[in-house]
Motif scaffolding. Structure first.
Motif, PDB file in Angstrom:
ATOM      1  N   PHE A 101      22.002  54.212  27.288  1.00  0.00           N
ATOM      2  CA  PHE A 101      22.808  55.126  26.488  1.00  0.00           C
ATOM      3  C   PHE A 101      23.865  55.878  27.289  1.00  0.00           C
ATOM      4  N   GLN A 102      24.100  55.494  28.555  1.00  0.00           N
ATOM      5  CA  GLN A 102      25.075  56.213  29.375  1.00  0.00           C
ATOM      6  C   GLN A 102      25.986  55.254  30.128  1.00  0.00           C
ATOM      7  N   LEU A 103      27.221  55.666  30.271  1.00  0.00           N
ATOM      8  CA  LEU A 103      28.198  55.003  31.131  1.00  0.00           C
ATOM      9  C   LEU A 103      28.721  56.031  32.122  1.00  0.00           C
ATOM     10  N   GLU A 104      29.121  55.538  33.280  1.00  0.00           N
ATOM     11  CA  GLU A 104      29.723  56.423  34.269  1.00  0.00           C
ATOM     12  C   GLU A 104      31.090  55.879  34.649  1.00  0.00           C
ATOM     13  N   PHE A 105      32.104  56.729  34.524  1.00  0.00           N
ATOM     14  CA  PHE A 105      33.461  56.385  34.914  1.00  0.00           C
ATOM     15  C   PHE A 105      33.700  56.949  36.303  1.00  0.00           C
ATOM     16  N   ASP A 106      34.018  56.075  37.247  1.00  0.00           N
ATOM     17  CA  ASP A 106      34.307  56.492  38.614  1.00  0.00           C
ATOM     18  C   ASP A 106      35.790  56.246  38.869  1.00  0.00           C
ATOM     19  N   PHE A 107      36.469  57.231  39.434  1.00  0.00           N
ATOM     20  CA  PHE A 107      37.911  57.184  39.591  1.00  0.00           C
ATOM     21  C   PHE A 107      38.286  56.926  41.046  1.00  0.00           C
ATOM     22  N   ASP A 108      39.345  56.135  41.255  1.00  0.00           N
ATOM     23  CA  ASP A 108      39.848  55.909  42.610  1.00  0.00           C
ATOM     24  C   ASP A 108      40.418  57.189  43.192  1.00  0.00           C
ATOM     25  N   LYS A 126      39.863  55.682  19.577  1.00  0.00           N
ATOM     26  CA  LYS A 126      39.180  56.891  20.039  1.00  0.00           C
ATOM     27  C   LYS A 126      37.686  56.751  19.770  1.00  0.00           C
ATOM     28  N   TYR A 127      36.877  57.039  20.805  1.00  0.00           N
ATOM     29  CA  TYR A 127      35.421  56.994  20.698  1.00  0.00           C
ATOM     30  C   TYR A 127      34.880  58.401  20.939  1.00  0.00           C
ATOM     31  N   TYR A 128      34.083  58.898  20.001  1.00  0.00           N
ATOM     32  CA  TYR A 128      33.467  60.208  20.170  1.00  0.00           C
ATOM     33  C   TYR A 128      32.197  60.046  20.987  1.00  0.00           C
ATOM     34  N   ILE A 129      32.015  60.928  21.963  1.00  0.00           N
ATOM     35  CA  ILE A 129      30.898  60.844  22.897  1.00  0.00           C
ATOM     36  C   ILE A 129      30.201  62.197  22.962  1.00  0.00           C
ATOM     37  N   GLN A 130      29.095  62.248  23.668  1.00  0.00           N
ATOM     38  CA  GLN A 130      28.387  63.502  23.896  1.00  0.00           C
ATOM     39  C   GLN A 130      28.644  63.957  25.321  1.00  0.00           C
ATOM     40  N   PRO A 131      28.996  65.220  25.534  1.00  0.00           N
ATOM     41  CA  PRO A 131      29.181  65.690  26.899  1.00  0.00           C
ATOM     42  C   PRO A 131      27.847  65.710  27.647  1.00  0.00           C
ATOM     43  N   THR A 132      27.863  65.251  28.877  1.00  0.00           N
ATOM     44  CA  THR A 132      26.645  65.203  29.681  1.00  0.00           C
ATOM     45  C   THR A 132      26.866  65.950  30.978  1.00  0.00           C
ATOM     46  N   GLY A 133      25.864  65.934  31.797  1.00  0.00           N
ATOM     47  CA  GLY A 133      25.940  66.631  33.072  1.00  0.00           C
ATOM     48  C   GLY A 133      25.689  68.120  32.890  1.00  0.00           C
ATOM     49  N   ALA A 134      26.082  68.877  33.901  1.00  0.00           N
ATOM     50  CA  ALA A 134      25.827  70.320  33.885  1.00  0.00           C
ATOM     51  C   ALA A 134      26.559  71.007  32.735  1.00  0.00           C
ATOM     52  N   TRP A 135      27.826  70.622  32.504  1.00  0.00           N
ATOM     53  CA  TRP A 135      28.581  71.256  31.422  1.00  0.00           C
ATOM     54  C   TRP A 135      28.017  70.891  30.056  1.00  0.00           C
ATOM     55  N   GLY A 136      27.561  69.678  29.897  1.00  0.00           N
ATOM     56  CA  GLY A 136      26.958  69.281  28.622  1.00  0.00           C
ATOM     57  C   GLY A 136      25.712  70.080  28.319  1.00  0.00           C
ATOM     58  N   ILE A 137      24.897  70.293  29.335  1.00  0.00           N
ATOM     59  CA  ILE A 137      23.679  71.088  29.157  1.00  0.00           C
ATOM     60  C   ILE A 137      24.035  72.521  28.768  1.00  0.00           C
ATOM     61  N   ILE A 138      25.049  73.081  29.427  1.00  0.00           N
ATOM     62  CA  ILE A 138      25.451  74.453  29.119  1.00  0.00           C
ATOM     63  C   ILE A 138      25.996  74.551  27.692  1.00  0.00           C
ATOM     64  N   LEU A 139      26.858  73.596  27.294  1.00  0.00           N
ATOM     65  CA  LEU A 139      27.449  73.641  25.951  1.00  0.00           C
ATOM     66  C   LEU A 139      26.383  73.544  24.865  1.00  0.00           C
ATOM     67  N   TRP A 140      25.476  72.575  24.993  1.00  0.00           N
ATOM     68  CA  TRP A 140      24.441  72.407  23.959  1.00  0.00           C
ATOM     69  C   TRP A 140      23.422  73.545  23.994  1.00  0.00           C
ATOM     70  N   LYS A 171      30.170  61.096  33.352  1.00  0.00           N
ATOM     71  CA  LYS A 171      29.113  60.383  32.640  1.00  0.00           C
ATOM     72  C   LYS A 171      29.241  60.692  31.157  1.00  0.00           C
ATOM     73  N   ILE A 172      29.095  59.660  30.338  1.00  0.00           N
ATOM     74  CA  ILE A 172      29.160  59.859  28.901  1.00  0.00           C
ATOM     75  C   ILE A 172      27.901  59.292  28.264  1.00  0.00           C
ATOM     76  N   THR A 173      27.516  59.877  27.153  1.00  0.00           N
ATOM     77  CA  THR A 173      26.360  59.430  26.388  1.00  0.00           C
ATOM     78  C   THR A 173      26.810  59.145  24.967  1.00  0.00           C
ATOM     79  N   SER A 174      26.365  58.027  24.443  1.00  0.00           N
ATOM     80  CA  SER A 174      26.675  57.672  23.065  1.00  0.00           C
ATOM     81  C   SER A 174      25.706  56.577  22.633  1.00  0.00           C
ATOM     82  N   THR A 175      25.966  56.007  21.474  1.00  0.00           N
ATOM     83  CA  THR A 175      25.109  54.921  20.996  1.00  0.00           C
ATOM     84  C   THR A 175      25.427  53.648  21.772  1.00  0.00           C
ATOM     85  N   THR A 176      24.511  52.699  21.753  1.00  0.00           N
ATOM     86  CA  THR A 176      24.713  51.460  22.500  1.00  0.00           C
ATOM     87  C   THR A 176      25.898  50.679  21.955  1.00  0.00           C
TER      88      THR A 176
END
Length: 128
Positions: A95-102, A4-18, A110-115
């Motif tokens: 500092f970001q990865l993007e998971f794209d789903f079939d 399990k890797y803990y990440i930071q929520p990003t995007g519109a919902w991440g902005i709203i949460l923080w 999009k996730i943000t975390s340490t390198t």
């Protein structure tokens, strides 16, 4: 074996949460400045803000196993599971990865975390 890797929520919902978390914390600061004495109410508001921040951090994670990716975000009450063959990962910046789903029923995540964490996720998924 999964990890399990803990990440930071990003995007519109991440902005709203923080933003909500910061509003709660600063509301306690403003109340403390308005009262000009140590009071219980700002301390309770700070505790609520810290509990909310702890909730955001604890409910934002990705678990990568040998054949599956499980994503948990604080704005969804359930986890989402995807087979590794149906997920493509690309690095958008350092500092970001993007998971794209079939499956196009889901938006890319999009996730943000340490390198270091992002490199481990990329190795586990198999993309370099």
């Amino acid at each position: 074996m999964s990890k399990k890797y803990y990440i930071q929520p990003t995007g519109a919902w991440g902005i709203i949460l923080w933003s909500v978390a910061l509003i709660i914390i600063f509301f306690g600061v403003i109340l403390q400045l308005e009262i000009f004495s140590l009071n219980v109410i700002p301390i309770l508001i700070w505790i609520i803000g810290l509990v909310y921040i702890f909730y955001i951090i604890k409910s934002s994670w990705i678990k990568v196993s040998d054949n599956q990716i499980i994503i948990k975000e604080p704005n969804y009450h359930r986890t989402r599971s995807f087979d590794l063959k149906n997920v493509s990962v690309r690095s958008t910046n350092k500092f970001q990865l993007e998971f794209d789903f079939d499956n196009h029923d889901y938006f890319p995540v999009k996730i943000t975390s340490t390198t270091k964490v992002l490199e481990e996720i990329k190795k586990r998924v198999g993309d370099q």
